[in-house]
Design a protein around this motif. Structure first.
Motif, short mmCIF file in Angstrom:
data_model
loop_
_atom_site.label_atom_id
_atom_site.label_comp_id
_atom_site.label_asym_id
_atom_site.label_seq_id
_atom_site.Cartn_x
_atom_site.Cartn_y
_atom_site.Cartn_z
N LEU A 57 0.81 -1.22 0.00
CA LEU A 57 0.00 0.00 0.00
C LEU A 57 0.84 1.27 0.00
CD1 LEU A 57 -2.60 -1.14 2.66
CD2 LEU A 57 -2.79 -1.30 0.18
N ASN A 58 0.25 2.34 -0.50
CA ASN A 58 0.85 3.66 -0.46
C ASN A 58 -0.15 4.55 0.28
OD1 ASN A 58 2.15 6.09 -0.92
ND2 ASN A 58 1.34 6.31 -2.99
N VAL A 59 0.10 4.77 1.58
CA VAL A 59 -0.75 5.64 2.38
C VAL A 59 0.12 6.73 2.98
CG1 VAL A 59 -2.36 5.78 4.32
CG2 VAL A 59 -2.28 3.70 2.93
N GLN A 60 -0.24 7.98 2.68
CA GLN A 60 0.51 9.12 3.18
C GLN A 60 -0.45 10.11 3.83
OE1 GLN A 60 2.97 10.79 0.00
NE2 GLN A 60 2.96 8.77 -0.98
N LYS A 65 -2.95 16.98 3.37
CA LYS A 65 -3.14 16.13 2.19
C LYS A 65 -3.27 14.67 2.59
CE LYS A 65 -1.41 15.39 -2.43
NZ LYS A 65 -0.64 15.94 -3.51
N LEU A 66 -4.04 13.93 1.78
CA LEU A 66 -4.23 12.50 2.01
C LEU A 66 -3.97 11.75 0.71
CD1 LEU A 66 -5.25 10.06 3.71
CD2 LEU A 66 -7.57 10.66 2.94
N VAL A 67 -3.15 10.70 0.79
CA VAL A 67 -2.92 9.80 -0.34
C VAL A 67 -3.19 8.38 0.17
CG1 VAL A 67 -1.23 8.88 -1.98
CG2 VAL A 67 -1.14 11.31 -1.34
N VAL A 68 -4.06 7.65 -0.55
CA VAL A 68 -4.34 6.25 -0.24
C VAL A 68 -4.37 5.50 -1.56
CG1 VAL A 68 -5.99 4.59 0.73
CG2 VAL A 68 -5.76 6.86 1.78
N GLY A 69 -3.57 4.45 -1.64
CA GLY A 69 -3.56 3.68 -2.88
C GLY A 69 -2.77 2.40 -2.75
N ILE A 70 -2.66 1.73 -3.89
CA ILE A 70 -1.89 0.49 -3.99
C ILE A 70 -0.65 0.82 -4.81
CG2 ILE A 70 -1.94 -1.89 -4.86
CD1 ILE A 70 -5.07 -1.69 -4.57
N LYS A 71 0.50 0.42 -4.31
CA LYS A 71 1.75 0.72 -5.02
C LYS A 71 1.67 0.24 -6.46
CE LYS A 71 4.75 0.72 -0.99
NZ LYS A 71 5.76 0.01 -0.23
N SER A 90 -3.14 10.97 13.92
CA SER A 90 -3.87 10.29 12.85
C SER A 90 -3.16 8.98 12.50
CB SER A 90 -3.96 11.19 11.62
OG SER A 90 -4.65 12.39 11.94
N THR A 91 -3.95 7.96 12.09
CA THR A 91 -3.37 6.63 11.85
C THR A 91 -4.05 5.97 10.65
OG1 THR A 91 -5.00 5.59 13.31
CG2 THR A 91 -2.91 6.23 14.29
N TRP A 92 -3.42 4.89 10.19
CA TRP A 92 -4.09 4.03 9.21
C TRP A 92 -3.72 2.58 9.51
CZ3 TRP A 92 -1.72 0.75 5.70
CH2 TRP A 92 -0.35 0.91 5.50
N THR A 93 -4.65 1.69 9.22
CA THR A 93 -4.42 0.26 9.41
C THR A 93 -5.05 -0.50 8.25
OG1 THR A 93 -6.45 0.01 10.71
CG2 THR A 93 -4.41 0.37 11.93
N LEU A 94 -4.55 -1.73 8.03
CA LEU A 94 -5.13 -2.63 7.04
C LEU A 94 -5.91 -3.68 7.83
CD1 LEU A 94 -5.37 -3.55 4.09
CD2 LEU A 94 -3.28 -4.89 4.43
N HIS A 106 -7.78 7.00 10.09
CA HIS A 106 -8.35 7.83 11.15
C HIS A 106 -7.64 9.18 11.12
CE1 HIS A 106 -10.08 8.95 15.02
NE2 HIS A 106 -8.89 9.42 15.32
N LEU A 107 -8.41 10.26 10.90
CA LEU A 107 -7.86 11.61 10.82
C LEU A 107 -8.32 12.42 12.03
CD1 LEU A 107 -8.69 12.22 7.04
CD2 LEU A 107 -6.53 11.40 8.00
N ASP A 108 -7.38 12.97 12.77
CA ASP A 108 -7.68 13.77 13.96
C ASP A 108 -7.71 15.24 13.54
OD1 ASP A 108 -7.95 13.66 16.95
OD2 ASP A 108 -6.25 15.03 16.80
N LYS A 109 -8.89 15.87 13.60
CA LYS A 109 -9.05 17.25 13.14
C LYS A 109 -8.27 18.23 14.02
CE LYS A 109 -13.87 16.57 11.65
NZ LYS A 109 -15.27 16.97 11.90
N VAL A 110 -7.67 19.25 13.39
CA VAL A 110 -7.06 20.34 14.15
C VAL A 110 -8.17 21.20 14.75
CG1 VAL A 110 -5.71 22.48 13.97
CG2 VAL A 110 -4.88 20.40 12.85
N ASN A 111 -9.12 21.61 13.91
CA ASN A 111 -10.26 22.38 14.40
C ASN A 111 -11.35 21.41 14.82
OD1 ASN A 111 -12.52 23.95 14.86
ND2 ASN A 111 -12.34 25.14 12.99
#
Length: 193
Positions: A57-60, A65-71, A90-94, A106-111
């Motif tokens: 996976l390619n998760v940034q 900005k958010l990038v989610v994909g398959i290499k 913020s985190t990501w899991t498979l 999971h994205l943790d909002k600033v505001n």
């Protein structure tokens, strides 16, 4: 007679709301991901083939900005976020799901006082004015805020029952203590304000 258009009736308003909700649902269904939010965070779920591993996976996640994909393939999501996030929170899991695997972001909002109309800027918006927030609990509050809210709630109950507020009760207790310590004084005309 006024040139102003008549206000919509409750049934017309309900019909318009239902049509808007159906349009939003159709737009959201076309997205390559599902998402939910609370006032504090956003969760994004992307379905991927069951054969994939984390290294495929390619998760940034960056502040904006958010990038989610398959290499080796075009990204499933690659865009600016609606609003900044706390990257360290913020985190990501498979995850293994019933029909394959999902990337859970999971994205943790600033505001943490705003609802997002969309996750990324290129996605269709939802009407955030129709969001019904979840009920918060006193246990979710920090100690000082919780104490203040509990005092306000106590004072409101006392007022409704025709009883003294916590501040009035405190003044009465101080006066009673003072009277007990000074029995020689006449307090028959004393007023508490």
């Amino acid at each position: 007679m006024s040139d102003r258009p008549a206000s919509p009736t409750p049934s017309e308003r309900a019909k318009a709301d239902a049509e808007l909700k159906a349009k939003e649902a159709a737009e959201q269904a076309t997205l390559p991901y599902k998402w939910t939010q609370t006032i504090k965070d956003v969760d994004v779920t992307v379905e991927v083939p069951a054969t994939l591993k984390g290294r495929d996976l390619n998760v940034q996640l960056s502040k904006t900005k958010l990038v989610v994909g398959i290499k080796g393939q075009p990204p499933i999501i690659e865009d600016d976020l609606f609003s900044p996030i706390h990257v360290d929170e913020s985190t990501w899991t498979l995850e293994t799901a019933s029909a394959g695997k999902t990337i859970e972001v999971h994205l943790d909002k600033v505001n943490q006082m705003e609802w997002w109309p969309h996750v990324v800027k290129s996605a269709p918006k939802i009407d955030t004015s129709k969001i019904t927030p979840e009920n918060s609990k006193l246990s979710d509050l920090d100690g000082e805020t919780r104490g203040m809210v509990e005092k306000m709630m106590f004072d409101q109950r006392q007022k409704e029952a025709g009883l003294p507020s916590s501040d009035e009760q405190k003044k009465m207790d101080i006066l009673k203590k003072f009277q007990a310590e000074h029995p020689e004084m006449d307090f028959s005309n004393a007023k508490i304000s």
